[in-house]
Each structure stands twice: as C-alpha cells, then as structure tokens.
Design an enzyme around this catalytic site. Sequence first.
Site, PDB file in Angstrom:
ATOM      1  N   THR A 133      32.501  37.266  35.171  1.00 58.22           N
ATOM      2  CA  THR A 133      32.776  37.307  36.615  1.00 58.22           C
ATOM      3  C   THR A 133      31.518  37.652  37.405  1.00 58.22           C
ATOM      4  O   THR A 133      30.655  38.397  36.920  1.00 58.22           O
ATOM      5  CB  THR A 133      33.855  38.363  36.925  1.00 58.22           C
ATOM      6  OG1 THR A 133      33.989  38.474  38.346  1.00 58.22           O
ATOM      7  CG2 THR A 133      33.498  39.740  36.373  1.00 58.22           C
ATOM      8  N   GLU A 152      31.676  39.626  39.671  1.00 62.41           N
ATOM      9  CA  GLU A 152      31.851  41.040  40.020  1.00 62.41           C
ATOM     10  C   GLU A 152      30.936  41.945  39.213  1.00 62.41           C
ATOM     11  O   GLU A 152      30.723  43.099  39.578  1.00 62.41           O
ATOM     12  CB  GLU A 152      33.309  41.470  39.823  1.00 62.41           C
ATOM     13  CG  GLU A 152      34.232  40.904  40.861  1.00 62.41           C
ATOM     14  CD  GLU A 152      34.987  41.964  41.655  1.00 62.41           C
ATOM     15  OE1 GLU A 152      34.915  43.151  41.314  1.00 62.41           O
ATOM     16  OE2 GLU A 152      35.652  41.572  42.615  1.00 62.41           O
ATOM     17  N   TYR A 188      37.170  46.885  36.808  1.00 64.80           N
ATOM     18  CA  TYR A 188      37.142  45.488  36.351  1.00 64.80           C
ATOM     19  C   TYR A 188      35.713  45.069  36.023  1.00 64.80           C
ATOM     20  O   TYR A 188      35.419  44.581  34.927  1.00 64.80           O
ATOM     21  CB  TYR A 188      37.733  44.621  37.462  1.00 64.80           C
ATOM     22  CG  TYR A 188      37.646  43.134  37.278  1.00 64.80           C
ATOM     23  CD1 TYR A 188      38.427  42.471  36.346  1.00 64.80           C
ATOM     24  CD2 TYR A 188      36.793  42.370  38.085  1.00 64.80           C
ATOM     25  CE1 TYR A 188      38.357  41.076  36.211  1.00 64.80           C
ATOM     26  CE2 TYR A 188      36.723  40.995  37.959  1.00 64.80           C
ATOM     27  CZ  TYR A 188      37.500  40.354  37.022  1.00 64.80           C
ATOM     28  OH  TYR A 188      37.438  38.987  36.892  1.00 64.80           O
ATOM     29  N   ASN A 239      34.049  33.140  42.911  1.00 63.97           N
ATOM     30  CA  ASN A 239      35.145  32.792  43.816  1.00 63.97           C
ATOM     31  C   ASN A 239      35.513  31.311  43.775  1.00 63.97           C
ATOM     32  O   ASN A 239      35.330  30.574  44.750  1.00 63.97           O
ATOM     33  CB  ASN A 239      34.827  33.248  45.252  1.00 63.97           C
ATOM     34  CG  ASN A 239      34.844  34.772  45.366  1.00 63.97           C
ATOM     35  OD1 ASN A 239      33.852  35.436  45.064  1.00 63.97           O
ATOM     36  ND2 ASN A 239      35.975  35.332  45.756  1.00 63.97           N
ATOM     37  N   ARG A 289      44.842  37.174  45.368  1.00 65.19           N
ATOM     38  CA  ARG A 289      43.541  37.044  46.019  1.00 65.19           C
ATOM     39  C   ARG A 289      43.692  36.398  47.391  1.00 65.19           C
ATOM     40  O   ARG A 289      44.764  35.925  47.763  1.00 65.19           O
ATOM     41  CB  ARG A 289      42.584  36.293  45.098  1.00 65.19           C
ATOM     42  CG  ARG A 289      42.112  37.198  43.980  1.00 65.19           C
ATOM     43  CD  ARG A 289      41.367  36.460  42.913  1.00 65.19           C
ATOM     44  NE  ARG A 289      42.247  35.607  42.137  1.00 65.19           N
ATOM     45  CZ  ARG A 289      41.862  34.934  41.055  1.00 65.19           C
ATOM     46  NH1 ARG A 289      40.628  35.030  40.636  1.00 65.19           N
ATOM     47  NH2 ARG A 289      42.714  34.184  40.389  1.00 65.19           N
ATOM     48  N   TYR A 349      39.756  51.755  46.416  1.00 60.10           N
ATOM     49  CA  TYR A 349      39.244  50.393  46.602  1.00 60.10           C
ATOM     50  C   TYR A 349      37.810  50.483  47.126  1.00 60.10           C
ATOM     51  O   TYR A 349      37.406  51.471  47.724  1.00 60.10           O
ATOM     52  CB  TYR A 349      40.136  49.634  47.595  1.00 60.10           C
ATOM     53  CG  TYR A 349      39.696  48.214  47.846  1.00 60.10           C
ATOM     54  CD1 TYR A 349      39.923  47.230  46.889  1.00 60.10           C
ATOM     55  CD2 TYR A 349      39.028  47.858  49.016  1.00 60.10           C
ATOM     56  CE1 TYR A 349      39.507  45.916  47.109  1.00 60.10           C
ATOM     57  CE2 TYR A 349      38.607  46.558  49.238  1.00 60.10           C
ATOM     58  CZ  TYR A 349      38.848  45.595  48.277  1.00 60.10           C
ATOM     59  OH  TYR A 349      38.428  44.312  48.495  1.00 60.10           O
ATOM     60  N   ASP A 399      34.382  47.480  48.215  1.00 62.98           N
ATOM     61  CA  ASP A 399      34.180  46.043  48.408  1.00 62.98           C
ATOM     62  C   ASP A 399      32.694  45.757  48.427  1.00 62.98           C
ATOM     63  O   ASP A 399      31.872  46.650  48.619  1.00 62.98           O
ATOM     64  CB  ASP A 399      34.831  45.577  49.728  1.00 62.98           C
ATOM     65  CG  ASP A 399      35.257  44.115  49.676  1.00 62.98           C
ATOM     66  OD1 ASP A 399      34.710  43.359  48.852  1.00 62.98           O
ATOM     67  OD2 ASP A 399      36.133  43.737  50.473  1.00 62.98           O
ATOM     68  N   ARG A 450      28.242  37.993  48.638  1.00 64.78           N
ATOM     69  CA  ARG A 450      28.057  37.670  47.211  1.00 64.78           C
ATOM     70  C   ARG A 450      27.639  36.211  47.093  1.00 64.78           C
ATOM     71  O   ARG A 450      28.465  35.315  47.205  1.00 64.78           O
ATOM     72  CB  ARG A 450      29.367  37.944  46.473  1.00 64.78           C
ATOM     73  CG  ARG A 450      29.200  38.006  44.998  1.00 64.78           C
ATOM     74  CD  ARG A 450      30.303  38.783  44.350  1.00 64.78           C
ATOM     75  NE  ARG A 450      31.605  38.228  44.598  1.00 64.78           N
ATOM     76  CZ  ARG A 450      32.756  38.880  44.366  1.00 64.78           C
ATOM     77  NH1 ARG A 450      32.735  40.100  43.906  1.00 64.78           N
ATOM     78  NH2 ARG A 450      33.899  38.305  44.595  1.00 64.78           N
TER      79      ARG A 450
HETATM   80  C1  UGA Z   1      37.485  38.502  43.152  1.00 65.44           C
HETATM   81  C2  UGA Z   1      38.140  39.109  41.933  1.00 65.44           C
HETATM   82  O1  UGA Z   1      37.601  40.327  41.599  1.00 65.44           O
HETATM   83  C3  UGA Z   1      38.070  38.229  40.751  1.00 65.44           C
HETATM   84  O2  UGA Z   1      39.160  37.363  40.761  1.00 65.44           O
HETATM   85  C4  UGA Z   1      36.873  37.402  40.542  1.00 65.44           C
HETATM   86  O3  UGA Z   1      36.113  37.870  39.495  1.00 65.44           O
HETATM   87  C5  UGA Z   1      36.018  37.167  41.723  1.00 65.44           C
HETATM   88  O4  UGA Z   1      36.248  37.924  42.885  1.00 65.44           O
HETATM   89  C6  UGA Z   1      36.145  35.686  41.982  1.00 65.44           C
HETATM   90  O5  UGA Z   1      37.148  35.259  42.552  1.00 65.44           O
HETATM   91  O6  UGA Z   1      35.269  34.996  41.484  1.00 65.44           O
HETATM   92  P1  UGA Z   1      37.135  39.246  45.619  1.00 65.44           P
HETATM   93  O7  UGA Z   1      36.059  38.274  45.940  1.00 65.44           O
HETATM   94  O8  UGA Z   1      37.074  40.549  46.324  1.00 65.44           O
HETATM   95  O9  UGA Z   1      37.220  39.537  44.078  1.00 65.44           O
HETATM   96  O10 UGA Z   1      38.501  38.476  45.859  1.00 65.44           O
HETATM   97  P2  UGA Z   1      39.640  38.406  46.959  1.00 65.44           P
HETATM   98  O11 UGA Z   1      40.769  39.301  46.589  1.00 65.44           O
HETATM   99  O12 UGA Z   1      39.942  36.975  47.093  1.00 65.44           O
HETATM  100  O13 UGA Z   1      39.008  39.019  48.311  1.00 65.44           O
HETATM  101  C7  UGA Z   1      37.978  38.407  49.032  1.00 65.44           C
HETATM  102  C8  UGA Z   1      37.785  39.175  50.340  1.00 65.44           C
HETATM  103  O14 UGA Z   1      38.906  38.903  51.186  1.00 65.44           O
HETATM  104  C9  UGA Z   1      37.707  40.686  50.213  1.00 65.44           C
HETATM  105  O15 UGA Z   1      36.759  41.211  51.104  1.00 65.44           O
HETATM  106  C10 UGA Z   1      39.099  41.156  50.615  1.00 65.44           C
HETATM  107  O16 UGA Z   1      39.109  42.466  51.127  1.00 65.44           O
HETATM  108  C11 UGA Z   1      39.460  40.139  51.666  1.00 65.44           C
HETATM  109  N1  UGA Z   1      40.923  39.900  51.868  1.00 65.44           N
HETATM  110  C12 UGA Z   1      41.743  39.721  50.815  1.00 65.44           C
HETATM  111  C13 UGA Z   1      41.425  39.837  53.184  1.00 65.44           C
HETATM  112  O17 UGA Z   1      40.683  40.010  54.167  1.00 65.44           O
HETATM  113  N2  UGA Z   1      42.761  39.583  53.357  1.00 65.44           N
HETATM  114  C14 UGA Z   1      43.607  39.398  52.318  1.00 65.44           C
HETATM  115  O18 UGA Z   1      44.813  39.181  52.570  1.00 65.44           O
HETATM  116  C15 UGA Z   1      43.096  39.464  51.006  1.00 65.44           C
END
Ligand code: UGA
Length: 346
Positions: free
Chosen positions: A116, A118, A152, A181, A200, A298, A300, A304
């Site tokens: 990932t 991450e 994670y 992503n 997600r 949490y 963030d 990325r």
């Molecule tokens: C994801 C996951 O950790 C893993 O699935 C993976 O390794 C990686 O990143 C990826 O998809 O490649 P993240 O990018 O934080 O982490 O994934 P999301 O949950 O999709 O969040 C993206 C951003 O949107 C974050 O800043 C989150 O806070 C925001 N978000 C999420 C919102 O603003 N509203 C929502 O309803 C959900």
Amino acid sequence: MLGGGGFLGHHLVQGLLEHGGFSVVAVDRCVSRLVPCQQRWGDNGNLQVIESSIADLATVETLVEHSDVVLSLTALCNPALYNTQPVEVIRANYGDLAPLVDLCAQRRRWLVHFSTCEVYGKPELQHVAADVLQEDSSPLVLGPLHRERWTYACAKQLLERLIWACGAHHGLPFTIIRPFNVIGPQMDYLPGVDGEGTPRVLACFMRALLADEPLPLVDGGRRRRSFVEVGDFVEAVIRVLSRPEVCQGEVINLGNPRNDVAIADLAEAMRRTYAARGGSHGAGVRSVSSEQFYGKGYDDVDVRLPDVTKARRLLGWEPTTTLEEMLPRIIDDYVQRYGDRVKGPA
Ligand code: UGA
C-alpha cells in the site's frame, strides 16, 4: 491469487483472462464478485474459484506448490477499521500473511505482494515533499502509537520488510506493489445495503448521492489524493507478471500523479457527473471533523503523490485515464447495482 474475490482481485482475474496466457486459481472467503468471470471462463479450464480463507494453511500450501506465481491481495484496508479494530487489522495485514511469505520462500515461488501507498505514512512529519514518494529513497514515516490510524501502514510495512529479508537472505523471488488509491466499479460496499461501517471515500460519496444526502467532507475535504483507474492498474500488473526478469526484487509504485485532487473537488466532480447522468443535484456537502467521522486515534495524510518513474521504466507503462473519464462509468455501475436499494434521507 489470494484475495481474488475482492475489489482489486476480481478486476485482476478478469484482466488476466481477457489478456490470455494465464491460468488463474482465485481464492477468497467471498467469491460473489467472481460469478460473471466463472460464467464466462469457468469451463475453459483457465479459471478455478475456491471459497476458502488464507487461514486454511493446508489449502494455501497445496495451491502454492502448484503455482508459478502467488499474488497476495488479502487485507483489511478501510481506514475506518484502523483505529476501531486495530488488532484485527494488524493480524490480517501481517500475522495471517507471514506464514505465506515463509511458504513462498521455502518453495521458491514468485510472490507478488500488494502492499500500500500508506507505508509512506505522513511525510509532512519529516518535512519531506509529498511529490517524491519514491520506492527506494523515501522514508516511511508513521505517527505515535496513540494514533492508531497507522496500525495498517505499520503492519503492511513489517510484511514488506519480511518479504525483502526473505528475498535478500532466503532466496524468495518477490515483487512488492504499492497501489495509490485505485478506484473503479465494484469498490467496497454501501453501508446499510451490503455492509456496515464506513467504506472508502468513493463508496461513502456514492451512498450519499444515491440517498440524496449531503456528501460528508472530512475536515472540509482539504486533503488530497491521486486516484488511478482500476483498468490502468490492471494493465500495469499484467506487465509485471509478464516481465519477471526486471520486476523481481523490486518495489513498484502504481498510481496516477496527474489525477491529484482535493477531496472537496472530488465531491464536486461526483455531484456534477451524477446530475449529468440523470441523478438528483443532491443535497450538497457537509463538513465533519475527522474525530467525529472516524473516532479517536484517526490521523490523515495531507497529500499523497506517487513517483511512477520506476513503473514507467520497468513496465513501459503510463496511466492515462482521467477522473472525468472514469467517473461516469463508476457512477453508472453503482446506480445500476444499488440505485433502487438505497433509501432517501430519514
Ligand atoms: C486508503 C486506505 O488506507 C487503503 O485502502 C489504501 O491502502 C489506500 O488508501 C488506497 O486506497 O490506495 P485513504 O486514502 O485515506 O486510505 O482512503 P479513503 O478512506 O478513501 O479516504 C480518502 C480521503 O477522503 C481521506 O482524507 C478521508 O478523510 C476523506 N473522506 C473519506 C471524506 O472526506 N469523506 C468520506 O466520506 C470518506
């Protein structure tokens, strides 16, 4: 392919079989996404689907023995779980997979492990520019223990280190892929319809659109992500599998730096696309704090961005699909599968 029934797994199964020249055994606890593949390819002998868990080591051992390449995709990968079910997250992403790494090392099987982005963690903590997330030079920077978000990334990083060590010292042929992503049709689930909790961002926004509710913007949606379309991603993985001589022993970022977008802008793009395809103009957006949305612990990452120089060089690969191109197809898929199953706002 362990985890062949998941979002990435089933797209990969389909891509490999469409490409031809591969014979796939797809293993997963839930194989419902693979039904169309079974209908199309089940009889020609190039696809076998097995409903099983990686905890069933005897089955895994037999499969590894009879395979040329082992693709490892099983994971708990929703950020909402990292601080609410951290023990399960560490087990699923490290503990359950360590025996597989040993097995592949003993049998000298090529392990293609899906890690990932991450693992790069929060580069801003060390004032590292986010646009140089480079496989062989960037530090992997995680927050303190009480920030359980990093369970994670830490479990994934430790597994990468085990794979690397088995490669360097025990003769394991390996490739580590770091997806950034990936999005596409059939991602995650919709809460209250075919799953519970918080998926997600794409699925969260889709549920809100279909329910005519405001899209939740965590901390105002100011964080940025670069999204790569699943078809571009699958193309890169097929090239990895076709080029063992240059990909073994490598860690490879797969993402699309040109699709870097603030989450608030992603929300707008999805609202626009949904409305243009006959959906409602929606109830707008609402800001919610990350602690309210995900709970305590949490954390963030602000930005990325993958450096994909290595993928370009090794694979001759360039991700081309823009957000404007991918969103209509993704939205149509959700509407078709869920449109009449999501209730409007309470
Ligand atoms: C994801 C996951 O950790 C893993 O699935 C993976 O390794 C990686 O990143 C990826 O998809 O490649 P993240 O990018 O934080 O982490 O994934 P999301 O949950 O999709 O969040 C993206 C951003 O949107 C974050 O800043 C989150 O806070 C925001 N978000 C999420 C919102 O603003 N509203 C929502 O309803 C959900």
